[in-house]
Write a protein that holds these residues in place. Structure first.
Motif, PDB file in Angstrom:
ATOM      1  N   THR A  24       0.796  -1.228   0.000  1.00 35.32           N
ATOM      2  CA  THR A  24       0.000   0.000   0.000  1.00 35.32           C
ATOM      3  C   THR A  24       0.827   1.275   0.000  1.00 35.32           C
ATOM      4  N   GLY A  25       2.083   1.170   0.434  1.00 32.03           N
ATOM      5  CA  GLY A  25       2.906   2.373   0.577  1.00 32.03           C
ATOM      6  C   GLY A  25       2.623   3.109   1.883  1.00 32.03           C
ATOM      7  N   ILE A  26       1.828   2.500   2.751  1.00 33.93           N
ATOM      8  CA  ILE A  26       1.551   3.071   4.070  1.00 33.93           C
ATOM      9  C   ILE A  26       2.625   2.552   5.022  1.00 33.93           C
ATOM     10  N   SER A  27       3.194   3.429   5.819  1.00 32.46           N
ATOM     11  CA  SER A  27       4.296   3.017   6.688  1.00 32.46           C
ATOM     12  C   SER A  27       3.878   1.893   7.630  1.00 32.46           C
ATOM     13  N   TYR A  28       4.851   1.059   8.007  1.00 33.71           N
ATOM     14  CA  TYR A  28       4.548  -0.044   8.914  1.00 33.71           C
ATOM     15  C   TYR A  28       3.994   0.449  10.248  1.00 33.71           C
ATOM     16  N   PRO A  29       4.589   1.496  10.859  1.00 38.90           N
ATOM     17  CA  PRO A  29       3.996   1.987  12.123  1.00 38.90           C
ATOM     18  C   PRO A  29       2.534   2.421  11.970  1.00 38.90           C
ATOM     19  N   ALA A  30       2.192   3.011  10.833  1.00 41.49           N
ATOM     20  CA  ALA A  30       0.800   3.419  10.598  1.00 41.49           C
ATOM     21  C   ALA A  30      -0.092   2.191  10.439  1.00 41.49           C
ATOM     22  N   THR A  39      -5.529   4.042  15.945  1.00 46.14           N
ATOM     23  CA  THR A  39      -5.508   5.273  15.156  1.00 46.14           C
ATOM     24  C   THR A  39      -6.769   6.083  15.433  1.00 46.14           C
ATOM     25  N   VAL A  40      -6.633   7.396  15.370  1.00 47.07           N
ATOM     26  CA  VAL A  40      -7.787   8.262  15.613  1.00 47.07           C
ATOM     27  C   VAL A  40      -8.369   8.813  14.316  1.00 47.07           C
ATOM     28  N   SER A  41      -7.617   8.707  13.228  1.00 48.32           N
ATOM     29  CA  SER A  41      -8.129   9.152  11.936  1.00 48.32           C
ATOM     30  C   SER A  41      -7.400   8.407  10.822  1.00 48.32           C
ATOM     31  N   ILE A  42      -8.068   8.303   9.680  1.00 47.27           N
ATOM     32  CA  ILE A  42      -7.475   7.663   8.512  1.00 47.27           C
ATOM     33  C   ILE A  42      -8.071   8.324   7.275  1.00 47.27           C
ATOM     34  N   SER A  43      -7.246   8.529   6.280  1.00 48.58           N
ATOM     35  CA  SER A  43      -7.715   9.201   5.075  1.00 48.58           C
ATOM     36  C   SER A  43      -8.500   8.227   4.193  1.00 48.58           C
ATOM     37  N   ILE A  44      -9.364   8.792   3.390  1.00 54.19           N
ATOM     38  CA  ILE A  44     -10.132   8.005   2.415  1.00 54.19           C
ATOM     39  C   ILE A  44      -9.164   7.300   1.466  1.00 54.19           C
ATOM     40  N   GLU A  45      -8.112   7.980   1.095  1.00 56.25           N
ATOM     41  CA  GLU A  45      -7.112   7.405   0.195  1.00 56.25           C
ATOM     42  C   GLU A  45      -6.495   6.144   0.802  1.00 56.25           C
TER      43      GLU A  45
END
Length: 64
Positions: A24-30, A39-45
């Motif tokens: 996904t290209g999303i960092s491992y910590p995320a 997590t308290v928020s996440i983008s639609i993307e």
């Protein structure tokens, strides 16, 4: 409260959180924070990236 079910989906695909991060290209910590429901928020993307990588829809990814 909505909860992410990423680990269940990964297990069905025999994949890891590390794989999901690279896919996904999303960092491992995320990814870890999302999968652990910290997590308290996440983008639609990012939701779309997760659904695409896990070949699921939002109903499978998030549930009450």
């Amino acid at each position: 409260m909505l909860r992410f079910y990423i680990d269940e989906l990964l297990q069905k695909k025999n994949k890891t959180r590390y794989w999901l991060s690279k896919e996904t290209g999303i960092s491992y910590p995320a990814i870890k924070k999302i999968a652990d429901n910290e997590t308290v928020s996440i983008s639609i993307e990012n939701l779309q990236k997760l659904c695409d990588a896990l070949e699921c829809d939002l109903n499978n990814l998030l549930r009450k």
